[in-house]
Write a protein that holds these residues in place. Structure first.
Motif, PDB file in Angstrom:
ATOM      1  N   VAL A   1       0.684  -1.117  -0.001  1.00 18.22           N
ATOM      2  CA  VAL A   1      -0.024  -0.198  -0.031  1.00 18.22           C
ATOM      3  C   VAL A   1       1.024   1.474   0.064  1.00 18.22           C
ATOM      4  O   VAL A   1       0.448   2.374  -0.662  1.00 18.22           O
ATOM      5  N   GLY A   2       2.120   1.220   0.782  1.00 17.98           N
ATOM      6  CA  GLY A   2       2.869   2.277   0.828  1.00 17.98           C
ATOM      7  C   GLY A   2       3.665   2.502  -0.366  1.00 17.98           C
ATOM      8  O   GLY A   2       3.635   3.802  -0.813  1.00 17.98           O
ATOM      9  N   MET A   3       3.873   1.596  -1.504  1.00 19.46           N
ATOM     10  CA  MET A   3       4.276   1.760  -2.504  1.00 19.46           C
ATOM     11  C   MET A   3       3.363   2.432  -3.616  1.00 19.46           C
ATOM     12  O   MET A   3       3.694   3.150  -4.622  1.00 19.46           O
ATOM     13  N   ALA A   4       2.069   1.796  -3.759  1.00 18.91           N
ATOM     14  CA  ALA A   4       1.092   2.234  -4.316  1.00 18.91           C
ATOM     15  C   ALA A   4       0.881   3.906  -4.167  1.00 18.91           C
ATOM     16  O   ALA A   4       0.770   4.709  -5.001  1.00 18.91           O
TER      17      ALA A   4
ATOM     18  N   GLY B   1       3.786   5.389  -5.819  1.00 12.07           N
ATOM     19  CA  GLY B   1       3.499   5.724  -7.161  1.00 12.07           C
ATOM     20  C   GLY B   1       2.540   7.015  -7.530  1.00 12.07           C
ATOM     21  O   GLY B   1       2.998   7.619  -8.305  1.00 12.07           O
ATOM     22  N   ALA B   2       1.613   7.016  -6.510  1.00 10.54           N
ATOM     23  CA  ALA B   2       0.612   8.106  -6.963  1.00 10.54           C
ATOM     24  C   ALA B   2       1.455   9.400  -6.643  1.00 10.54           C
ATOM     25  O   ALA B   2       1.111  10.446  -7.819  1.00 10.54           O
ATOM     26  N   LEU B   3       2.210   9.410  -5.645  1.00 12.69           N
ATOM     27  CA  LEU B   3       2.705  10.978  -5.098  1.00 12.69           C
ATOM     28  C   LEU B   3       3.557  11.268  -6.337  1.00 12.69           C
ATOM     29  O   LEU B   3       3.952  12.191  -6.552  1.00 12.69           O
ATOM     30  N   VAL B   4       4.536  10.242  -6.763  1.00 10.23           N
ATOM     31  CA  VAL B   4       5.347  10.506  -7.779  1.00 10.23           C
ATOM     32  C   VAL B   4       4.865  11.051  -9.226  1.00 10.23           C
ATOM     33  O   VAL B   4       5.228  11.957  -9.958  1.00 10.23           O
ATOM     34  N   GLU B   5       3.795  10.405  -9.372  1.00  9.63           N
ATOM     35  CA  GLU B   5       3.083  10.680 -10.626  1.00  9.63           C
ATOM     36  C   GLU B   5       2.556  12.145 -10.444  1.00  9.63           C
ATOM     37  O   GLU B   5       2.689  12.976 -11.463  1.00  9.63           O
ATOM     38  N   ARG B   6       1.872  12.584  -9.500  1.00 11.63           N
ATOM     39  CA  ARG B   6       1.474  13.961  -9.416  1.00 11.63           C
ATOM     40  C   ARG B   6       2.485  14.975  -9.142  1.00 11.63           C
ATOM     41  O   ARG B   6       2.279  16.206  -9.628  1.00 11.63           O
ATOM     42  N   LEU B   7       3.513  14.595  -8.568  1.00 14.33           N
ATOM     43  CA  LEU B   7       4.872  15.588  -8.461  1.00 14.33           C
ATOM     44  C   LEU B   7       5.588  15.922  -9.607  1.00 14.33           C
ATOM     45  O   LEU B   7       6.321  16.961  -9.804  1.00 14.33           O
TER      46      LEU B   7
ATOM     47  N   TRP C   1      -0.273   4.457 -12.015  1.00 14.44           N
ATOM     48  CA  TRP C   1       0.809   4.609 -11.684  1.00 14.44           C
ATOM     49  C   TRP C   1       1.007   3.914 -10.197  1.00 14.44           C
ATOM     50  O   TRP C   1       1.795   3.239  -9.985  1.00 14.44           O
ATOM     51  N   ALA C   2      -0.032   4.164  -9.475  1.00 13.32           N
ATOM     52  CA  ALA C   2      -0.424   3.792  -8.061  1.00 13.32           C
ATOM     53  C   ALA C   2      -0.217   1.910  -8.189  1.00 13.32           C
ATOM     54  O   ALA C   2       0.362   1.358  -7.514  1.00 13.32           O
ATOM     55  N   LEU C   3      -1.167   1.470  -9.297  1.00  8.52           N
ATOM     56  CA  LEU C   3      -1.277   0.311  -9.364  1.00  8.52           C
ATOM     57  C   LEU C   3       0.146  -0.293  -9.783  1.00  8.52           C
ATOM     58  O   LEU C   3       0.461  -1.581  -9.423  1.00  8.52           O
ATOM     59  N   GLY C   4       0.667   0.397 -10.583  1.00 12.55           N
ATOM     60  CA  GLY C   4       2.101  -0.418 -11.365  1.00 12.55           C
ATOM     61  C   GLY C   4       3.000  -0.352 -10.188  1.00 12.55           C
ATOM     62  O   GLY C   4       3.580  -1.432 -10.134  1.00 12.55           O
ATOM     63  N   ALA C   5       3.012   0.808  -9.149  1.00 20.06           N
ATOM     64  CA  ALA C   5       4.018   0.720  -8.226  1.00 20.06           C
ATOM     65  C   ALA C   5       3.479  -0.677  -7.248  1.00 20.06           C
ATOM     66  O   ALA C   5       4.562  -1.296  -6.716  1.00 20.06           O
TER      67      ALA C   5
END
Length: 287
Positions: free
Chosen positions: A68-71, A74-80, A193-197
Motif C-alpha cells: 500500500v505504501g508503494m502504491a 507511485g501516486a505521489l511521484v506521478e502527481r509531483l 501509476w499507483a497500481l503499477g508501483a
C-alpha cells in the motif's frame, strides 16, 4: 527433471509477469514507458524487510503496508513529477523515469544496512519444500504461483466490476471519449501509476523468499520488459503470459543450452517477436 525445470520456470515467469503487468498498466493509461519499475520492486522489498525485521511488525502486516505504501508513493511521484511529462515526447517520460529510478537506487545504497549485507524475508508458509517422488516442490515457488493467480483474479474483478476499474479501462481505450463521459484522465493516470508501483512491490516481496533482498534485485525488470513486449504493450493477459513464457524458456535454456545462454534468452525472444509480431502476440486486431 523436466517437471522440475518447468515448475521453477513458471514461478520465475510469474515474477516477470507481475512486473510486466506493471509496465503495461502504466503504458495503457498514459502511453509512457516506465523504466523505474525495477527500483520500485527493490524499494518495496526493502520496505517489507525493514518493517518486519527492524520494526518487528508481523510479516503479513509488513507486506500489506509495504504494498500500500508503494502504491501511495507511485501516486505521489506521478502527481509531483511524471504529470509534467504528459504531452511531451515519449523520450521525456523515459528519461524522467530512468532518472527517478537511479535516484531511488542511490537513496537505498546510502543506507549502510542495505548495502553491507543481504536480507531475506521469511514469509510464513513459504519456507521449506516437499518431495513428491523424484520431484522436489518448493513452497516458495508454489506461493509465488498462487499469489500471482490471486492477484490476477483480483485485477480482473477490479477492471470488470468496479467503477474505477471501468473508468481506467475506458481511459486506456479512448481518453477523449472517456473525458467526455466524465472520466478524469489525470485521476486515471495517478491510479495507473499507483497500481503499477503496487504490482512491482508485490513482485519484489514474492522474490524475497526465493532470492535475497539487495539493491541490485531490480535488474529483474530488464527481463520483465521483454515479456511485456512479447505479450503486447496493450494486453494485460499477454504481459502475464509473456512473463511465464520467458521464465520457462530461460529455465530450459539454462538446462539444455550452453552456459550463459539463459541470460540472453529473453532478448532473443523479444527480437523475434518484434520481427514477426510487432504489436505483440496477444495484441487485438484494429479496424
Amino acid at each position: 527433471m523436466i517437471l522440475q525445470i518447468l515448475l521453477s520456470g513458471i514461478a520465475t515467469g510469474c515474477i516477470y509477469g507481475l512486473v510486466a503487468l506493471s509496465f503495461v498498466l502504466v503504458y495503457k493509461a498514459t502511453e509512457a514507458v516506465s523504466f523505474m519499475q525495477g527500483e520500485l520492486l527493490m524499494v518495496g522489498a526493502f520496505a517489507a524487510v525493514a518493517l518486519a525485521a527492524a520494526a518487528g511488525w508481523p510479516v503479513w502486516l509488513a507486506v500489506g503496508v509495504a504494498v500500500v505504501g508503494m502504491a501511495l508513493a507511485g501516486a505521489l511521484v506521478e502527481r509531483l513529477a511524471l504529470r509534467r511529462a504528459m504531452g511531451q515526447p515519449h523520450l521525456t517520460a523515459v528519461l524522467l523515469t530512468f532518472g527517478l529510478g537511479l535516484m531511488l537506487r542511490g537513496g537505498v545504497t546510502t543506507v549502510p544496512a542495505a548495502t553491507h549485507g543481504v536480507h531475506q524475508l521469511a514469509l510464513p508458509g513459504l519456507l521449506g519444500q516437499v518431495q513428491l517422488g523424484s520431484l522436489t516442490v518448493s513452497f516458495a515457488h508454489l506461493g509465488v504461483i498462487a499469489a500471482t493467480v490471486l492477484t490476477c483474479a483480483a485485477l480482473a474483478a477490479f477492471f470488470r466490476f468496479s467503477r474505477a476499474g471501468l473508468a481506467l479501462r475506458a481511459c486506456s481505450e479512448n481518453p477523449r471519449v472517456a473525458a467526455m463521459m466524465g472520466v478524469s484522465a489525470s485521476g486515471m493516470h495517478t491510479l495507473a501509476w499507483a497500481l503499477g508501483a503496487a504490482l512491482a512491490a508485490l513482485a519484489g516481496i514474492l522474490m524475497a523468499p526465493v532470492t535475497f533482498v539487495h539493491p541490485g534485485m531490480g535488474v529483474v525488470a530488464l527481463k520483465a520488459f521483454p515479456a511485456a513486449v512479447i505479450g503486447g504493450m496493450h494486453s494485460l493477459p499477454g504481459a502475464l503470459a509473456g512473463g511465464v513464457f520467458i521464465g520457462v524458456a530461460e529455465a530450459l535454456a539454462g538446462r539444455y543450452l550452453p552456459e550463459g545462454a539463459n541470460h540472453v534468452t529473453a532478448y532473443v525472444l523479444m527480437l523475434v517477436a518484434l520481427l514477426c509480431f510487432p504489436r505483440g502476440l496477444f495484441a487485438g486486431r484494429t479496424a
